[in-house]
Design an enzyme around this catalytic site. Structure first.
Site, PDB file in Angstrom:
ATOM      1  N   ASP A  97       0.868  -1.158   0.000  1.00 20.54           N
ATOM      2  CA  ASP A  97       0.000   0.000   0.000  1.00 20.54           C
ATOM      3  C   ASP A  97       0.914   1.219   0.000  1.00 20.54           C
ATOM      4  O   ASP A  97       2.105   1.093   0.269  1.00 20.54           O
ATOM      5  CB  ASP A  97      -0.839  -0.061   1.283  1.00 20.54           C
ATOM      6  CG  ASP A  97      -1.661   1.176   1.469  1.00 20.54           C
ATOM      7  OD1 ASP A  97      -2.210   1.645   0.465  1.00 20.54           O
ATOM      8  OD2 ASP A  97      -1.751   1.665   2.601  1.00 20.54           O
ATOM      9  N   LYS A  98       0.396   2.373  -0.334  1.00 19.87           N
ATOM     10  CA  LYS A  98       1.275   3.527  -0.309  1.00 19.87           C
ATOM     11  C   LYS A  98       1.092   4.338   0.970  1.00 19.87           C
ATOM     12  O   LYS A  98       2.009   4.480   1.761  1.00 19.87           O
ATOM     13  CB  LYS A  98       1.020   4.421  -1.525  1.00 19.87           C
ATOM     14  CG  LYS A  98       1.990   5.584  -1.616  1.00 19.87           C
ATOM     15  CD  LYS A  98       1.670   6.484  -2.773  1.00 19.87           C
ATOM     16  CE  LYS A  98       0.511   7.402  -2.507  1.00 19.87           C
ATOM     17  NZ  LYS A  98       0.650   8.325  -1.411  1.00 19.87           N
ATOM     18  N   GLU A 103      -7.310  16.732   6.163  1.00 14.15           N
ATOM     19  CA  GLU A 103      -8.177  17.727   6.808  1.00 14.15           C
ATOM     20  C   GLU A 103      -7.453  18.424   7.943  1.00 14.15           C
ATOM     21  O   GLU A 103      -7.543  19.622   8.115  1.00 14.15           O
ATOM     22  CB  GLU A 103      -9.438  17.045   7.349  1.00 14.15           C
ATOM     23  CG  GLU A 103     -10.424  16.711   6.266  1.00 14.15           C
ATOM     24  CD  GLU A 103     -11.809  16.405   6.829  1.00 14.15           C
ATOM     25  OE1 GLU A 103     -11.879  15.984   8.000  1.00 14.15           O
ATOM     26  OE2 GLU A 103     -12.785  16.598   6.093  1.00 14.15           O
ATOM     27  N   PHE A 125     -17.459  12.612   2.619  1.00 15.72           N
ATOM     28  CA  PHE A 125     -16.502  12.161   1.627  1.00 15.72           C
ATOM     29  C   PHE A 125     -16.605  10.644   1.480  1.00 15.72           C
ATOM     30  O   PHE A 125     -16.769   9.927   2.459  1.00 15.72           O
ATOM     31  CB  PHE A 125     -15.099  12.509   2.117  1.00 15.72           C
ATOM     32  CG  PHE A 125     -14.008  12.110   1.170  1.00 15.72           C
ATOM     33  CD1 PHE A 125     -13.581  12.985   0.179  1.00 15.72           C
ATOM     34  CD2 PHE A 125     -13.405  10.869   1.270  1.00 15.72           C
ATOM     35  CE1 PHE A 125     -12.580  12.623  -0.688  1.00 15.72           C
ATOM     36  CE2 PHE A 125     -12.398  10.501   0.397  1.00 15.72           C
ATOM     37  CZ  PHE A 125     -11.983  11.381  -0.578  1.00 15.72           C
ATOM     38  N   GLY A 136      -6.959   2.149 -11.893  1.00 14.87           N
ATOM     39  CA  GLY A 136      -7.990   1.238 -11.439  1.00 14.87           C
ATOM     40  C   GLY A 136      -9.060   0.997 -12.490  1.00 14.87           C
ATOM     41  O   GLY A 136      -9.512  -0.129 -12.679  1.00 14.87           O
ATOM     42  N   ARG A 178      -5.393   4.340  -7.980  1.00  7.23           N
ATOM     43  CA  ARG A 178      -6.847   4.467  -7.863  1.00  7.23           C
ATOM     44  C   ARG A 178      -7.519   3.102  -7.849  1.00  7.23           C
ATOM     45  O   ARG A 178      -8.481   2.857  -8.568  1.00  7.23           O
ATOM     46  CB  ARG A 178      -7.404   5.278  -9.028  1.00  7.23           C
ATOM     47  CG  ARG A 178      -6.986   6.717  -9.039  1.00  7.23           C
ATOM     48  CD  ARG A 178      -7.382   7.317 -10.358  1.00  7.23           C
ATOM     49  NE  ARG A 178      -6.787   8.638 -10.523  1.00  7.23           N
ATOM     50  CZ  ARG A 178      -7.367   9.744 -10.081  1.00  7.23           C
ATOM     51  NH1 ARG A 178      -8.509   9.698  -9.470  1.00  7.23           N
ATOM     52  NH2 ARG A 178      -6.778  10.903 -10.263  1.00  7.23           N
TER      53      ARG A 178
END
Lengths: 314, 1134
Positions: free
Chosen positions: B417-418, B532, B575, B780, B808
């Site tokens: 994963d990044k 955020e 979101f 993706g 993505r």
């Protein structure tokens, strides 16, 4: 011991990381190789000092060949030094057959009475006296291998029962040189611990057993051999013998033709480590030579490949 | 629906429950309907049971479990054979039960303690108490959790845990409450939840007095299901038989079991799902057991060994039959086999011998191997957990499946994963673009990995947050001058983009905070997304400080004019990954409605208000922003675009009513969602552009270095990320996955033809330059098309590429990629990630590694290995994995070798007696051979041997890096030349057999036919047999010592001790006439040939082995020397 924390610390924690080198490998293999070859030679020398005479198929030496008869023949022997061991050797007799090996009762042999069910369990198929050989049903063999006639009830549990006991080897031998008897000592031919511990006569041995289990020939026989050709010790000559034509008188009881085999007599002197063993001397020399060859192979490889062969990387 | 109907409904559904009957799966359960305050006792209560047994069922159930293991069953059957009189080789004694019971006992004790732990945990959960409203007495009474039923009303106080899945009826904060969901998703921020306003007004009084007699509220909601973050339901207030319209209930009103109430004095709630129906229980993954490849290969080989065993048995019984028929007359004289006896029947004889040989050779399937392996792996796992090198913030690595320790040594594909894995997930605010002016200094810092010291800002009055790295004074000065002009916030209009942008930054978010009295003091923000946090911190730093929320009113403190602005929240559209944006609708004190929206740049830019073709200023601004965003993306900054929109009251009300109606659709998921999406899009459309932001995503420590090492170890590293292509590429560069020398191909088409074309280009390139490296980046969307249409073509290319990045991609896609690579290549895969979105891929890969990061514990919980940082992967693979692989493989090989050596001699003995099935060893000693004489040394080897020890002392707890960590080439070599495969397995197996022949020949010819004793006595077969047995004990224990790279005195002594243990047992057994080996020890002890035979045996086995090992070792070293590329001696770091 870089740290001076004491022995316990060293014992539990200190470690080393041996790095093999070509040099040490060559050294190791050549040294052990040399030791092996040397050992092999020593064993060979010992073997050569051991005299071993085999009289093949001695039963064929009487004519006509008849069993359950006494018979004698002469045989030329070299000079031998005491102690000389007197063996009989059987060929093609599978004492190591599973059915055979397990057909005996340790309990019974150690002098205790066994129940019928135990006899059936352990001694199958030789359970009752009637299952024994004819001669065994009418005899009591003493500790000194003397046969006393004695009739047994056919339906009593045989004691000792089982196949091993039934096939008891009952030839007897006498040795003489020009009428002079040479004594064959028949005591101490079994293992000291066997007699009286593993093999014990029952309290009323003579009336219940057909052979005294403390009879040493019997004990020797009961310890089954591992290969189909085997020797068993019968007696010891405790005096040096001279060269000469010896007369061997024997009771020819055991018929090897029954099992398509042969019976031989072996006379052997003994080295410091027992009888003659060609296998060991050959094996040691061969294995020693192989090791020397391995060492040589490493050496050649090292010379060919240059100094970096087997060098630890830095 | 009225009460009568409700009762009817209840009666209809009466049948389906009985606590002891198995319930139908949740898919088949009906949707639920309850009367609030009335317990529905037809649904199981809130009791949770994760334990497998109780006191009564433990023995029978666990025993059954034990014998479900093939190996135990096998030995159980073997024991039954041993009892059968005609075949028994052990006097009818089931001697194999001695080691078997030992092994089963160990494993039962383990199970017992595990279940005991589960019982304790269950009891603790079930016996917690909660206040439950009793209709009978009309007051709240304390009740155990397990006695809560669906429909019960409960009261939960601040800081208490939620006992079941509930719907909030009323809260002390006027319908709002906060919960912490740490146990659920690991997020530590507080999340707001709400009571439905009608319920709030109805039930808030319940705290003081009982419910009105005639108040009935019914609730309809979905059947229990494992879908997280979702609840669908509605309620109906039935007052004096007058029905009111249905009101919708959704996830906002829903609290899961396992959360805890925070910052709220009390809430009242009704239970909707209990016990095993709760979301957390339905989602608890019953850990699918993972087995390592080595172990799977081993199991397969055990089967072959078993077949080989059967073959041996067939051979032996056939041989015996032929031999017997030939010699039947000769044997008759001393075997006394009746002519009519069954033994003369060939078939019977065959079956009998077969069974006997099966018994004799049965131990070539090593009984102790599985237990030994399990023990070793358990301790290897412990040693990883104790290892100080894995410490991150004082937390060590955690191993959840100790089964896999050797799998780590043969990894060929890593899927990473990044976010949070390669990057720290600490966002630093870097830049703000308002109109066409760029504020903030971005420099080249994105490429640097060292933590840059915070530059002190010139004006000290600003708060410096760790989430802001903004060194441009211009914006601040501009603000100050604007405020000097306008004095107060109310004089700003919507055209003041700087003001509005900062306002938007400080308001458009879902951050939780506790309202503080002192405005100037520091505020702790609880953010679920670090972006955020960076945005709000930046706004605060600029003087627009968000200070919290009270009764739906957000407050922002403007430092420049020392005033507090208040906005009432109308609506938050949250979101999610498909929307890629969030919006908030606010009403200011003048009653004007404004919508702020922030989101991914392409999303927001496509939703902007159309402007006049001739409006060159707007066009220019857009162009500039796009250009700037593109630039940011290529240096790895995360970008967001913010927009706003003024709303008319009417327009909003229309939206709201439709939106609420859409939300209340219960029966059609798709319809509801598409309707809601449509409405959301409608209200968010036609935005006005405000500003764009750039945030830096910091890399984890040593990521680049570790990835470079992994690659040079021959491991393919794939990065699977939800991020956009540009960001991914940049991270790829900064962590050395991508380089400029390697050609890059991007497949990002969103229609079939385009993807096909792009794929064709890559294929052509590979065909033209088969040796050239390339890297592949795929999106993706393209991946969906690929997986449907061009799976083979793509993976052909992808497996050639030396770096693959998928951008993505959804969690499901991550899993799919891992699964495909796993299937298509057959190689060992590892997935590493930190977030809930990585769980699918972590469970899919051969080995799942979780990083305990900021995004929560879910990945770590689902993983097989949980570590603190990505850089630990290097030690995990190169040291822990590699060493485990080496040692465990050797352990397995050794065990089979050992048993073949031992059993083989036995088999070859058969040739001397026509395979009659005669024993060679003392049967009792023979059975404990495996467990007592030869297992401890190999266990110690597998635990403590080290190829390159890093200290002089034996270490249970490692505290220094190992040399192996700096040697990816060694790892690579093992990948290309695995030490455990078919060839090596059967080589060891046959080596054992071959050496067995030698042992057999040597021992028999050393003892027979001559007398080896100096008193002339004879030996028996057992003497030869026991010589072999003692030789085997010494040989195998010595072999373990030869396998050691590192030696400790204690281990050598224990090794010797194992042999001494055998000698003592042998001595003991020699004392009793009962045993076959009576008196044997003393005889052998005095026998010269015994020693000679032993020495010979040792030399022809161990010593010749040693020659082979040394030769291989030297040749390997030599090759290393010869190769012009000697391994770089990287410095071993901590």
């Amino acid at each position: 011991m870089s740290d001076s924390k004491g022995f316990l610390h060293w014992l539990f924690f200190k470690k080393w990381h041996p790095v093999p080198s070509v040099g040490s490998t060559i050294a190791l293999f050549s040294i052990i190789g040399v030791i092996f070859v040397a050992l092999g030679i020593v064993i060979t020398v010992i073997n050569n000092n051991i005299q071993e005479v085999t009289i093949y198929k001695y039963d064929q030496k009487c004519s006509p060949v008849e069993y359950n008869k006494q018979c004698s023949f002469t045989y030329k022997l070299d000079q031998m030094k005491a102690p000389i061991y007197f063996y009989y050797e059987l060929e093609n007799f599978y004492q190591n057959h599973r059915r055979y090996v397990k057909s005996k009762s340790s309990t019974q042999l150690s002098g205790e009475e066994i129940s019928l069910s135990d006899a059936e369990k352990y001694c199958e198929p030789i359970i009752f006296n009637k299952d024994l050989e004819q001669w065994q049903q009418a005899v009591y063999i003493t500790e000194n291998n003397e046969q006393v006639p004695k009739q047994r009830k056919p339906d009593d549990i045989a004691s000792p029962c089982g196949l091993v006991a039934k096939s008891f080897f009952n030839d007897t031998y006498e040795l003489s040189l020009s009428e002079k008897n040479i004594e064959l000592n028949q005591t101490g031919i079994s293992w000291p611990n066997d007699k009286g511990k593993k093999y014990k006569r029952a309290s009323d041995s003579e009336s219940t057993q057909w052979i005294d289990p403390e009879n040493e020939h019997f004990i020797v026989w009961m310890r089954t051999a591992g290969l189909p050709t085997f020797r068993k010790l019968w007696g010891r000559i405790e005096q040096d013998i001279e060269e000469g034509e010896y007369t061997i008188k024997f009771q020819n009881n055991y018929n090897p033709q029954m099992f398509a085999g042969a019976k031989n007599i072996v006379l052997s002197t003994s080295g410091p480590f027992g009888g003659k063993n060609l296998f060991l001397s050959i094996a040691f020399i061969v294995v020693g030579v192989i090791q020397l060859l391995i060492a040589l192979a490493f050496l050649i490889k090292k010379i060919r490949a240059g100094p970096s062969f087997g060098q630890k990387n830095e | 629906m009225n009460i009568v109907e409700y009762r009817k409904h209840r009666n209809e559904n009466q049948i389906r429950t009985c606590c002891c009957k198995r319930r139908a799966p949740w898919e088949l359960q009906p949707d639920r309907k309850i009367l609030i305050g009335t317990a529905d006792k037809n649904i199981p209560n809130n009791r949770v049971e994760t334990s497998k047994y109780n006191m009564l069922t433990f023995l029978p159930k666990n025993s059954l479990e034990q014998f479900r293991k093939a190996s135990n069953l096998y030995f159980l059957l073997l024991g039954i054979f041993q009892i059968l009189p005609p075949v028994t080789t052990t006097d009818g004694q089931p001697t194999v039960y001695l080691p078997l019971s030992f092994i089963i006992m160990v494993s039962m004790i383990k199970d017992f303690f595990e279940d005991f732990k589960r019982h304790r945990a269950d009891d603790e959960e079930n016996n917690r108490t909660v206040q439950k409203y009793s209709l009978r007495t009309g007051v709240f009474e304390y009740e155990k959790w397990q006695n809560v039923y669906v429909g019960d009303i409960i009261r939960i106080a601040n800081k208490q845990r939620i006992p079941a899945d509930i719907i909030i009826l009323a809260t002390s904060k006027g319908g709002e409450c906060f919960v912490e969901t740490k146990n659920l998703d690991g997020e530590t921020n507080l999340k707001p939840k709400y009571a439905h306003p009608q319920l709030q007004s109805l039930y808030k009084q319940l705290n003081e007095k009982e419910l009105p007699y005639n108040l009935f509220v019914t609730m309809d909601f979905e059947r229990q299901n494992p879908l997280m973050y979702k609840f669908k339901g509605s309620f109906n207030i039935v007052n004096e038989n007058k029905e009111q319209p249905k009101e919708a209930l959704n996830y906002e009103n829903f609290l899961e079991r396992g959360c805890s109430l925070q910052n709220t004095d009390w809430i009242l709630a009704v239970t909707v799902y209990t016990g095993h129906d709760t979301k957390i229980m339905m989602n608890s993954i019953i850990g699918k057991m993972k087995y390592s490849t080595v172990e799977r290969l081993m199991s397969k080989q055990i089967l072959w060994v078993f077949l080989f065993l059967l073959f041996e048995c067939i051979f032996a019984s056939t041989y015996y039959n032929v031999w017997y028929q030939r010699n039947v007359n000769e044997l008759q004289s001393y075997l006394n086999i009746d002519k009519n006896a069954p033994e003369n029947n060939s078939f019977y004889n065959f079956v009998l011998r077969f069974a006997m040989w099966f018994l004799l050779l049965g131990n070539s399937v090593p009984i102790s191997l599985l237990v030994t392996l399990e023990t070793v792996k358990f301790f290897q796992a412990q040693m990883i957990q104790w290892d100080k090198n894995y410490l991150t913030f004082d937390r060590a690595a955690a191993v959840h499946s100790s089964n896999l320790s050797e799998e780590l040594g043969v990894i060929e594909y890593i899927f990473s994963d990044k976010t949070g894995t390669l990057t720290q997930n600490i966002m630093k605010f870097k830049s703000l673009i308002i109109d066409d002016i760029v504020y903030g200094d971005i420099q080249e810092q994105a490429y640097q990995q060292e933590i840059i010291d915070e530059k002190p800002f010139k004006e000290k009055q600003r708060i410096v947050s760790q989430n802001v790295d903004f060194t441009d004074d211009e914006l601040y000065s501009e603000l100050i001058s604007q405020f000097i002009n306008k004095k107060s916030a109310k004089h700003f209009s919507n055209n003041d983009h700087i003001f509005l942008s900062l306002l938007c930054l400080s308001l458009c978010h879902t951050i939780q905070t506790e309202l503080v009295e002192n405005i100037e003091s520091d505020i702790q923000y609880n953010a679920s997304s670090p972006d955020e946090l960076a945005l709000v911190s930046f706004a605060a730093e600029m003087g627009f400080k968000y200070i919290g929320k009270e009764e739906n009113v957000m407050k922002v403190y403007i430092k420049h004019s020392k005033e507090i602005l208040k906005f009432q929240i109308q609506q938050i559209i949250e979101f999610n990954s498909t929307r890629k944006r969030m919006s908030i609708v606010l009403k200011d004190k003048n009653g004007r409605l404004i919508l702020f929206c922030k989101g991914a740049d392409n999303v927001i830019l496509s939703m902007l208000q159309d402007f006049d073709e001739n409006d060159t200023i707007q066009k220019n601004i857009l162009f500039e922003i796009k250009k700037q965003l593109q630039e940011y993306a290529t240096i790895g900054l995360r970008t967001l675009v913010l927009g706003y929109k003024e709303l008319e009251q009417k327009e909003y009300e229309k939206f709201l009513s439709e939106y609420n109606r859409a939300q209340a659709i219960l029966d059609d998921d798709q319809l509801r969602e598409s309707l809601m999406n449509q409405l959301e899009e409608m209200i968010e459309n036609n935005l006005k552009l405000l500003c764009a932001t750039a945030i830096e995503d910091k890399l984890q420590d040593k990521v680049g270095e570790v990835i470079a090492d992994l690659k040079s170890a021959g491991i393919n590293v794939w990065v699977l990320t939800g991020d956009k292509i540009e960001t991914a590429i940049n991270i790829g560069f900064s962590c050395k996955l991508l380089t400029d020398q390697v050609k890059r191909f991007i497949i990002d088409g969103d229609v079939e033809g385009q993807v096909e074309r792009q794929l064709g280009k890559v294929t052509n390139y590979i065909n033209d330059h088969p040796e050239e490296p390339l890297s592949l980046i795929v999106s993706g969307v393209a991946l969906v098309i690929i997986i449907h249409n061009f799976k083979e073509a793509f993976f052909k290319v992808a497996l050639k590429a030396n770096a693959v990045m998928a951008c993505r991609v959804s969690p499901k896609q991550k899993q799919e990629i891992v699964n495909l690579v796993r299937r298509l290549t057959g190689k060992i895969t590892l997935a590493i990630g930190d977030g809930a979105n990585d769980v699918a891929m972590i469970t899919q890969a051969h080995v799942g590694v979780g990083i305990r990061g900021l995004e929560g514990q879910q990945a770590a919980k689902a993983s097989d290995y949980a570590i603190g940082e990505f850089k630990h992967l290097r030690r995990l693979l190169f040291y822990s994995g590699h060493e485990s692989y080496r040692k465990n493989s050797n352990l397995i090989l050794f065990n089979f070798y050992k048993n073949q050596l031992y059993i083989g001699a036995f088999f070859f003995f058969g040739f001397s007696n026509g395979f009659s099935g005669q024993n060679l060893y003392d049967q009792w000693l023979s059975q404990i051979f495996n467990v007592f004489f030869t297992s401890l040394p190999i266990i110690l080897y597998a635990l403590f041997d080290e190829k390159y020890p890093n200290s002089n002392y034996m270490q249970l707890v490692q505290d220094k890096a190992n040399f192996l960590e700096s040697r990816p080439d060694i790892y690579r070599e093992y990948l290309s030349k695995p030490i455990f495969n078919l060839v090596s397995f059967w080589r060891q197996f046959l080596l054992g057999l071959l050496q067995a022949i030698l042992l057999m020949v040597i021992s028999f010819y050393a003892f027979e036919p001559i007398s080896p004793h100096n008193q002339g006595q004879n030996s028996t077969y057992l003497e030869a047999g026991m010589t072999i047995m003692s030789a085997v004990v010494i040989i195998v224990n010595l072999k373990v010592l030869l396998m050691h790279n590192t030696n400790y005195p204690i281990i050598i002594y224990i090794n010797l001790g194992s042999t001494i243990c055998f000698i003592l047992f042998f001595l003991l057994f020699s004392q009793y006439p009962f045993f076959e080996s009576f008196d044997l020890f003393q005889r052998l002890f005095e026998c010269f040939n015994y020693y000679m035979a032993m020495i010979l045996m040792l030399i022809v086995t161990n010593f010749f082995d040693l020659a082979r090992l040394r030769y291989n070792y030297f040749v390997e070293q030599y090759k290393e020397h010869q190769s012009n590329n000697p391994p770089t001696q990287l410095e071993i770091e901590m």
